[in-house]
Design an enzyme around this catalytic site. Structure first.
Site, PDB file in Angstrom:
ATOM      1  N   GLY A 251       0.832  -1.204   0.000  1.00 28.36           N
ATOM      2  CA  GLY A 251       0.000   0.000   0.000  1.00 28.36           C
ATOM      3  C   GLY A 251       0.864   1.250   0.000  1.00 28.36           C
ATOM      4  O   GLY A 251       2.012   1.224  -0.455  1.00 28.36           O
ATOM      5  N   GLU A 273       5.727  -3.388   0.625  1.00 22.78           N
ATOM      6  CA  GLU A 273       5.649  -3.107  -0.823  1.00 22.78           C
ATOM      7  C   GLU A 273       4.869  -1.808  -0.964  1.00 22.78           C
ATOM      8  O   GLU A 273       3.641  -1.813  -0.972  1.00 22.78           O
ATOM      9  CB  GLU A 273       4.908  -4.238  -1.544  1.00 22.78           C
ATOM     10  CG  GLU A 273       5.595  -5.585  -1.463  1.00 22.78           C
ATOM     11  CD  GLU A 273       6.795  -5.715  -2.385  1.00 22.78           C
ATOM     12  OE1 GLU A 273       7.035  -4.785  -3.192  1.00 22.78           O
ATOM     13  OE2 GLU A 273       7.493  -6.724  -2.288  1.00 22.78           O
ATOM     14  N   CYS A 307       1.503   0.660  -8.887  1.00 31.62           N
ATOM     15  CA  CYS A 307       2.691   1.112  -8.142  1.00 31.62           C
ATOM     16  C   CYS A 307       3.832   1.343  -9.124  1.00 31.62           C
ATOM     17  O   CYS A 307       4.723   2.142  -8.864  1.00 31.62           O
ATOM     18  CB  CYS A 307       3.062   0.101  -7.073  1.00 31.62           C
ATOM     19  SG  CYS A 307       3.201  -1.572  -7.720  1.00 31.62           S
TER      20      CYS A 307
HETATM   21  P1  NAD Z   1      -3.435   2.338   1.378  1.00 25.89           P
HETATM   22  O1  NAD Z   1      -2.112   2.476   2.031  1.00 25.89           O
HETATM   23  O2  NAD Z   1      -4.427   3.407   1.580  1.00 25.89           O
HETATM   24  O3  NAD Z   1      -4.136   0.971   1.855  1.00 25.89           O
HETATM   25  C1  NAD Z   1      -3.517  -0.291   1.660  1.00 25.89           C
HETATM   26  C2  NAD Z   1      -4.005  -1.274   2.708  1.00 25.89           C
HETATM   27  O4  NAD Z   1      -3.452  -0.903   3.980  1.00 25.89           O
HETATM   28  C3  NAD Z   1      -5.519  -1.286   2.904  1.00 25.89           C
HETATM   29  O5  NAD Z   1      -5.919  -2.622   3.120  1.00 25.89           O
HETATM   30  C4  NAD Z   1      -5.716  -0.439   4.161  1.00 25.89           C
HETATM   31  O6  NAD Z   1      -6.886  -0.745   4.883  1.00 25.89           O
HETATM   32  C5  NAD Z   1      -4.479  -0.820   4.964  1.00 25.89           C
HETATM   33  N1  NAD Z   1      -4.010   0.182   5.942  1.00 25.89           N
HETATM   34  C6  NAD Z   1      -4.006   1.522   5.813  1.00 25.89           C
HETATM   35  N2  NAD Z   1      -3.417   2.084   6.891  1.00 25.89           N
HETATM   36  C7  NAD Z   1      -3.023   1.067   7.706  1.00 25.89           C
HETATM   37  C8  NAD Z   1      -2.342   1.006   8.956  1.00 25.89           C
HETATM   38  N3  NAD Z   1      -1.953   2.102   9.586  1.00 25.89           N
HETATM   39  N4  NAD Z   1      -2.087  -0.211   9.494  1.00 25.89           N
HETATM   40  C9  NAD Z   1      -2.458  -1.336   8.856  1.00 25.89           C
HETATM   41  N5  NAD Z   1      -3.119  -1.344   7.667  1.00 25.89           N
HETATM   42  C10 NAD Z   1      -3.395  -0.152   7.094  1.00 25.89           C
HETATM   43  O7  NAD Z   1      -3.130   2.115  -0.190  1.00 25.89           O
HETATM   44  P2  NAD Z   1      -4.160   2.045  -1.409  1.00 25.89           P
HETATM   45  O8  NAD Z   1      -4.697   3.392  -1.691  1.00 25.89           O
HETATM   46  O9  NAD Z   1      -5.092   0.900  -1.253  1.00 25.89           O
HETATM   47  O10 NAD Z   1      -3.157   1.609  -2.610  1.00 25.89           O
HETATM   48  C11 NAD Z   1      -2.354   2.496  -3.323  1.00 25.89           C
HETATM   49  C12 NAD Z   1      -0.925   2.490  -2.826  1.00 25.89           C
HETATM   50  O11 NAD Z   1      -0.407   1.163  -2.802  1.00 25.89           O
HETATM   51  C13 NAD Z   1       0.009   3.264  -3.733  1.00 25.89           C
HETATM   52  O12 NAD Z   1       0.889   4.008  -2.944  1.00 25.89           O
HETATM   53  C14 NAD Z   1       0.742   2.176  -4.499  1.00 25.89           C
HETATM   54  O13 NAD Z   1       1.990   2.576  -5.024  1.00 25.89           O
HETATM   55  C15 NAD Z   1       0.871   1.136  -3.444  1.00 25.89           C
HETATM   56  N6  NAD Z   1       1.113  -0.187  -4.016  1.00 25.89           N
HETATM   57  C16 NAD Z   1       2.372  -0.713  -3.933  1.00 25.89           C
HETATM   58  C17 NAD Z   1       2.655  -1.942  -4.515  1.00 25.89           C
HETATM   59  C18 NAD Z   1       4.043  -2.502  -4.463  1.00 25.89           C
HETATM   60  O14 NAD Z   1       4.172  -3.702  -4.718  1.00 25.89           O
HETATM   61  N7  NAD Z   1       5.080  -1.737  -4.162  1.00 25.89           N
HETATM   62  C19 NAD Z   1       1.640  -2.667  -5.145  1.00 25.89           C
HETATM   63  C20 NAD Z   1       0.355  -2.120  -5.187  1.00 25.89           C
HETATM   64  C21 NAD Z   1       0.103  -0.871  -4.627  1.00 25.89           C
END
Ligand code: NAD
Length: 515
Positions: A251, A273, A307
């Protein structure tokens, strides 16, 4: 019934779910048993193409969390004792089930996440591929043997499963990223609990139900569990919960910063990631047509919500005008609309917040001197559609250091490969990178230790669309984690170094003398 979540629109979702054999309450608490009486909060899954609800899901409660964690810990005791090749056989069946339902799953991804159908199918294919990889891996989790410095001693290392692991995932790859983790982690002998994004509960339920059916039929219920929460609360709980030996979190960097600290505080392991900010360099000797196609797919594909999306193009000043002209033409021809329509190349953003975020970013970009030469508008009507934007920046501006999760592409001229790599690396993130050149020297320089500082470095291939065979992940604020292929499996196991004395003496290492 008050505690019954339902399909709101009598639409394709219902059709897809019945095709998948999934009937009954849409429960976001999937443990060993399908929870028939869930009592958690209602979460509405929104179709980003229309802005209306697709279905309501009942989320997991704290009690569900406890039950699912307990099931997972219990399942670990028998799963860890199942020989790895037999675990591989269960993953093979999971891959077969995904193959059987590929079309329906691909469609559901398009409906709920908004990526075009071809990319939805591609995501399911990625999940199938990683299952196949994991099957092979089940017979190849090798440990090394070493020569002991002591006579009549044997020294080797072996790999054991960690236990129960937590998987937290983002909305943009709701199927593949779960499988990258789940296929590899389960072949390693772990059990897992998945907390998917609250923005994509339906595809998560579908994936989990398919996985659970396979595991149950193989006599291993409880190996895979899932908790859906309407926000990040249960994810935070998992991060702090000592029973999870590893948290694999995908995320935003903001989320990763929090998870990393909470997990480290309790000496747990994490795989992070996180966000990317990927640059694609186009040199004067590049094949322009190839570069153009790579930029278009990298910047516009998945509506800029990968990402690995191409966010910055660093182009040699002598070919900048040519590239910009051609790119503007390509952008003008991109069909934006229903992701399930075969002529569509770009679907919607995930929600209204993302649309607003993009608009705010464009305002800041203009304030900082960026020139928006194409796109950026919000499309009138239903859903969260925008036009992909191209921004010219003579020099890097501060906004170029941020990941805006939307289709905004910066183009900046460079004089040579060194300047390009310097600008490319001068951001907090380090996920994917690419150079288009026909010069071996420039390509090798880019790939050398003085070159790209990213986890992924490509030559004459764009920044997005990785294959599962390699280890996937990035450096710096991208989190340093690696998932998927190569030896990424090692992060899901604990290494044990074993020394065995088969002699009658007790020599000490380094020649130390004692009693
Ligand atoms: P997000 O960080 O808002 O949420 C991702 C997940 O984390 C969700 O399930 C959310 O509920 C959970 N979450 C959020 N805050 C948390 C916390 N404090 N503790 C535990 N869990 C928590 O991300 P998003 O908007 O769903 O996705 C987009 C982001 O993900 C972009 O920054 C993208 O680059 C990244 N991403 C990275 C990869 C990679 O492999 N590097 C792959 C896919 C997406």
């Amino acid at each position: 019934m008050a505690n019954t979540a339902s399909i709101i629109e009598r639409s394709e979702v219902e059709e897809i779910f019945s095709e998948l054999g999934l009937t009954g309450v849409l429960s976001g608490a999937l443990g060993k048993d399908w929870n028939k009486h869930p009592a958690g909060a209602k979460l509405t899954s929104i179709n980003p193409s229309t802005g209306t609800g697709l279905a309501e899901v009942l989320c997991a409660t704290e009690d569900d969390y406890e039950n699912i964690v307990r099931d997972s810990e219990t399942a670990f005791e028998t799963w860890r004792m199942t020989p790895a090749p037999l675990r591989g056989d269960v993953i093979r069946k999971f891959g077969d089930a995904l193959r059987e339902h590929k079309d329906a799953l691909g469609k559901l991804i398009s409906l709920e996440m908004g990526k075009i159908y071809s990319e939805g199918l591609g995501e399911v294919q990625e999940a199938i591929d990683i299952c196949e990889f994991a099957v092979g891996l089940s017979r190849q989790m090798y440990g090394k043997t070493m020569h002991s410095e002591r006579p009549e001693h044997r020294m080797y290392e072996q790999w054991h499963p960690l236990g129960m692991i937590g998987i937290i995932t983002a909305f943009n790859f709701p199927c593949a990223v779960f499988t990258w983790n789940a296929a590899v982690a389960s072949v390693c002998g772990n059990t897992m609990v998945w907390k998917p994004s609250e923005k994509t509960p339906l595809i998560s339920i579908a994936m989990m139900k398919i996985a659970q059916k396979v595991f149950e039929e193989a006599g291993h219920p409880g190996v895979m569990g899932m908790i859906i929460s309407p926000d990040s609360k249960l994810g935070e709980k998992m991060a702090a919960d000592k029973r999870f030996k590893l948290i694999s979190a995908t995320g935003s960097t903001r989320m990763g910063r929090s998870v990393a600290q909470v997990v480290a505080e309790r000496f747990g392991k994490s795989i992070l990631e996180l966000g990317g900010n990927n640059a694609l360099i186009v040199m004067d000797d590049a094949d322009m047509d190839m570069a153009l196609r790579a930029v278009a797919f990298g910047a516009v594909g998945t509506a800029g919500q990968r990402c690995t999306t191409t966010r910055r193009v660093l182009v040699h000043e002598s070919v900048e005008n040519e590239l910009v002209e051609k790119l503007v033409k390509v952008y003008g021809s991109i069909n934006i609309g229903d992701p399930l329509d075969k002529d569509t190349l770009m679907g919607p953003l995930i929600d209204r917040i993302s649309v607003d975020h993009m608009q705010n970013a464009l305002t800041k970009i203009k304030e900082q001197g960026g020139k928006v030469i194409c796109g950026g508008d919000v499309l009138e009507g239903k859903g969260f559609f925008v036009k992909p934007a191209i921004v010219l920046c003579q020099k890097p501006i501060p906004m170029m250091k941020e990941e805006v999760f939307a289709p905004i592409l910066y183009i900046t001229p460079i004089k040579d490969v060194k300047e390009a790599v310097h600008i490319q690396n001068d951001v907090p993130q380090g996920l994917s990178s690419a150079i288009f050149t026909n010069s071996m020297q420039k390509a090798e320089w880019f790939l050398s230790h003085k070159g790209s500082d990213c986890g992924i470095a490509n030559v004459n291939i764009g920044t997005s669309g990785a294959e599962i065979g390699g280890a996937f992940g990035g450096e710096k604020e991208t989190g340093g984690g690696r998932e998927s292929g190569s030896d990424a499996w090692k992060a899901y196991m604990r290494r044990q170094t074993c020394t065995l004395n088969w002699g009658a003496e007790l020599p000490l290492a380094q020649g130390v003398e004692f009693i």
